[in-house]
Design a protein around this motif. Sequence first.
Motif, short mmCIF file in Angstrom:
data_model
loop_
_atom_site.label_atom_id
_atom_site.label_comp_id
_atom_site.label_asym_id
_atom_site.label_seq_id
_atom_site.Cartn_x
_atom_site.Cartn_y
_atom_site.Cartn_z
N SER A 174 55.47 -78.78 -0.75
CA SER A 174 55.81 -78.88 -2.16
C SER A 174 54.58 -78.64 -3.02
O SER A 174 53.50 -79.14 -2.74
N GLY A 175 54.75 -77.85 -4.03
CA GLY A 175 53.66 -77.58 -4.96
C GLY A 175 52.65 -76.56 -4.46
O GLY A 175 51.59 -76.43 -5.06
N LEU A 176 52.96 -75.86 -3.37
CA LEU A 176 52.00 -74.87 -2.87
C LEU A 176 52.42 -73.46 -3.28
O LEU A 176 53.58 -73.11 -3.17
N ASP A 177 51.44 -72.66 -3.70
CA ASP A 177 51.76 -71.24 -3.89
C ASP A 177 51.67 -70.55 -2.53
O ASP A 177 51.27 -71.16 -1.53
N ILE A 178 52.02 -69.30 -2.49
CA ILE A 178 52.19 -68.62 -1.21
C ILE A 178 50.87 -68.54 -0.42
O ILE A 178 50.85 -68.70 0.80
N ASP A 179 49.76 -68.35 -1.14
CA ASP A 179 48.47 -68.25 -0.44
C ASP A 179 48.09 -69.59 0.20
O ASP A 179 47.68 -69.64 1.36
N ALA A 180 48.26 -70.66 -0.58
CA ALA A 180 47.94 -71.98 -0.07
C ALA A 180 48.86 -72.34 1.09
O ALA A 180 48.44 -72.95 2.08
N LEU A 181 50.11 -71.92 0.97
CA LEU A 181 51.08 -72.20 2.02
C LEU A 181 50.65 -71.55 3.35
O LEU A 181 50.74 -72.16 4.42
N LYS A 182 50.12 -70.33 3.24
CA LYS A 182 49.67 -69.63 4.45
C LYS A 182 48.47 -70.35 5.07
O LYS A 182 48.39 -70.50 6.29
N ILE A 183 47.53 -70.77 4.20
CA ILE A 183 46.33 -71.43 4.71
C ILE A 183 46.71 -72.74 5.41
O ILE A 183 46.27 -73.04 6.52
N VAL A 184 47.60 -73.51 4.73
CA VAL A 184 48.03 -74.79 5.29
C VAL A 184 48.76 -74.57 6.62
O VAL A 184 48.48 -75.24 7.63
N SER A 185 49.67 -73.59 6.65
CA SER A 185 50.43 -73.33 7.88
C SER A 185 49.51 -72.89 9.00
O SER A 185 49.67 -73.31 10.16
N ASN A 186 48.58 -72.04 8.63
CA ASN A 186 47.62 -71.56 9.60
C ASN A 186 46.84 -72.72 10.23
O ASN A 186 46.64 -72.78 11.44
N GLY A 187 46.46 -73.66 9.36
CA GLY A 187 45.75 -74.85 9.84
C GLY A 187 46.60 -75.64 10.82
O GLY A 187 46.13 -76.07 11.88
N VAL A 188 47.86 -75.83 10.48
CA VAL A 188 48.76 -76.58 11.36
C VAL A 188 48.96 -75.84 12.67
O VAL A 188 48.90 -76.42 13.76
N ASN A 189 49.15 -74.52 12.59
CA ASN A 189 49.39 -73.73 13.82
C ASN A 189 48.19 -73.77 14.75
O ASN A 189 48.36 -73.76 15.98
N THR A 190 47.00 -73.81 14.18
CA THR A 190 45.80 -73.90 15.01
C THR A 190 45.81 -75.18 15.83
O THR A 190 45.27 -75.24 16.93
N LEU A 191 46.41 -76.21 15.23
CA LEU A 191 46.43 -77.51 15.91
C LEU A 191 47.55 -77.62 16.95
O LEU A 191 47.59 -78.56 17.73
N ARG A 192 48.47 -76.66 16.93
CA ARG A 192 49.57 -76.73 17.90
C ARG A 192 49.02 -76.57 19.32
O ARG A 192 48.10 -75.81 19.55
N GLY A 193 49.58 -77.34 20.22
CA GLY A 193 49.09 -77.24 21.59
C GLY A 193 49.95 -78.10 22.49
O GLY A 193 50.76 -78.90 21.99
N PRO A 194 49.79 -77.97 23.76
CA PRO A 194 50.65 -78.68 24.72
C PRO A 194 50.55 -80.20 24.63
O PRO A 194 51.46 -80.91 25.07
N GLU A 195 49.44 -80.72 24.09
CA GLU A 195 49.25 -82.18 24.03
C GLU A 195 49.75 -82.78 22.73
O GLU A 195 49.73 -84.00 22.56
N ARG A 196 50.09 -81.93 21.78
CA ARG A 196 50.29 -82.43 20.42
C ARG A 196 51.71 -82.23 19.94
O ARG A 196 52.28 -81.15 20.12
N GLY A 197 52.28 -83.27 19.33
CA GLY A 197 53.59 -83.15 18.72
C GLY A 197 53.46 -83.00 17.21
O GLY A 197 52.52 -83.51 16.62
N VAL A 198 54.41 -82.30 16.60
CA VAL A 198 54.37 -82.12 15.15
C VAL A 198 55.76 -82.41 14.59
O VAL A 198 56.77 -81.96 15.15
N LEU A 199 55.77 -83.17 13.50
CA LEU A 199 57.03 -83.48 12.82
C LEU A 199 56.88 -82.99 11.38
O LEU A 199 56.08 -83.53 10.61
N VAL A 200 57.63 -81.94 11.05
CA VAL A 200 57.52 -81.35 9.72
C VAL A 200 58.71 -81.81 8.88
O VAL A 200 59.85 -81.54 9.24
N ILE A 201 58.42 -82.50 7.80
CA ILE A 201 59.49 -82.97 6.93
C ILE A 201 59.50 -82.08 5.70
O ILE A 201 58.47 -81.93 5.03
N THR A 202 60.64 -81.46 5.45
CA THR A 202 60.65 -80.53 4.31
C THR A 202 62.05 -80.38 3.75
O THR A 202 63.06 -80.62 4.41
N HIS A 203 62.06 -79.98 2.51
CA HIS A 203 63.32 -79.73 1.83
C HIS A 203 63.73 -78.28 2.02
O HIS A 203 64.89 -77.94 2.10
#
Lengths: 252, 442
Positions: A174-203
Amino acid sequence: MLEITNLHARVEEKEILKGINLTVRPGEVHAIMGPNGSGKSTLASILAGKNDYEVTEGSVEFNAKDLLELDPEERAGEGLFLAFQYPVEIPGVTNTYFLRSALNAIRKYRGDSELSPTEFMKHIKSKAAMMELDSTMLSRSVNEGFSGGEKKRNEIFQMAVLEPTLCVLDETDSGLDIDALKIVSNGVNTLRGPERGVLVITHYQRLLNYIVPDFVHVLMGGRIVKSGGRELALELEEKGYGFIEEEIAAKA
Amino acid sequence: MLDIKIANDPLLLDYEDRVRVNAVNGPEWFSEIRSKGFRAYSEFGVPTIRDEEFKYFPLNGISDWKLGHPYGVTLTREALEATGVGKIDAVTLVFINGEFSPELSSYDALPEGVFVGTLAEGAEGFEQVVKDNLAQIATYQGKLGSTNDPRFVELNNALLSEGAFVYIQKNQTLERPIHVVFVNRAEEKRFTVAPRLLVVLEENAEAKLLESHIGLGGDYLSIPVAEVRLAASARFEHDRFQQETLSAYHISNTFVHQEGKSVYTSNNVNFGGKSARNDVNAYVNGEYAETLLNGANVATGDQVLDNHTRIDHALPNCQSFEIYKSILKDNGVGVFNGKIFVYEDAQKTDAKQTNQAILLSPTATMNTKPQLEIFADDVKCTHGATIGQLRDDAMFYLRARGVPKAQAEAILVYAFAAEVLDKVTIEEAKSALEAVLFEKLA
């Protein structure tokens, strides 16, 4: 790693969660979608340990521990991280000091030694670069005077620094423009891995174009009313939440 | 009648002896200031809590003290450097129990047009400047309202002896900070000490000064007076650090006279004293001047920290901005009284006053009283006072990141006061004060 069973919760007299069941295993990315007021943020807050809510029934296990019995700082120590929907401003506390206190507290909780100032600075500088954060931001007060987008980026930056095993993202888009959204998503994707769970809550589905979930759950009226794969999010995008209401009505 | 009062006043018991010693320092004409001060103080005597201005500041603790002469105590450089602010690189003047210490001071090699030294030295080199300002700025005469209480200013005048003098001539900037340190140590005898500071900045001059009051032991009463005159466009940062002993009384009065376009910044940091009281009075006698008064106070145990500010906006188009913060633990008591007078001519005045307190125990108290008296019709004056606990949202945010509750509390309390310390631009002073704050809260 996370096992939510029949979770009921209320604020004052109002029942908000009415029996949530959800299992997140390491390596999985789950998305919880739902209209406003469905209880999404309440669920996130309860997981992080905010005491504005009263759990009336059910249980939450995290790493085989009773999560609801733990203080917020113990949950963080166990590896839980909540990216806040509304990150808090703390004037007078620099980002660096804040993160060093947090990281060292978590390390201490796990029985690890504290990082030396040099090791710590090296660690956070590499993460700041990943999040494309200006390094002057490190010496500024936590979130003070940050734009909405900067605050959200700062949340994911903190997540990258603290390296949790379960990441809960509360309306991070919420409140992110498209560039910020990409940076944030990229950050989250970097953290994805076999040891880590992610719960994304979104509208909205939009974020899920970048953080592609393994499972999608629809939360309505305090219950998960439908679960599916990624295609469910696309269907919601196309048809809106109304079609699920109709489905439920048809079943009843 | 007067004689009986004098005979019973603990603060005047040894007055004649003290004057004999004090008269050795400074020019003869100082004696006029002393006798005027003596007469004025004698009419009042020690205040009680029935005096409105001392309502929250009980002084009955000193009524049976025999307050002897403070001179004769020495201090090693190591002992000075062991204090929180003892190592700051600055043009430094040190006074021990009011007595100037040339050994511990360093004030040579000053640039042209800059004088930093003792009052006595200043009165030799710049007699007229000292005469025009000493005991002339510290007055309520000609100012609106009469609720302020001048008695400790008068008592300081009555005890006038040694002091510090800073004089920056037109268009000169002193880049190096100035540090005036008043160290107090009472051995067997209790005493009253009357530190004195005079600062005169001519047109477009600039300087930064840290005034420290450090207690190293014992019971005593310190009644400092500082006078600051800023000519047009002068800029002065006046940082003040009060860390008297926890059994000492500290009653300070700072008077500032500002001309047009001058900027006065006061950062007033109070951690010490059994009871400490600070009055900062700024009289703004020119247009487009700025007055910034900031305060950070931490009271623990049974400490009372009382701050009174007064800004007189006599002319139009000036700004003042005030933020005073208090952290109160245990039985700590905080007091804030903020007076702003806007004179009839002072249209377009923009004054903002904020007072915030955090109470960390159920037995801590804060008394706050904004007092705005506005006689002009086109002005903007706001004031706000908050008294509370730590912010829940910030607490939860820290804890959700893994910081344990007690540590999160400490961080937030520290941050609350650090916001004021941040305004100190003498970097070494700022870090020193942050370290002392950290220790005080530990």
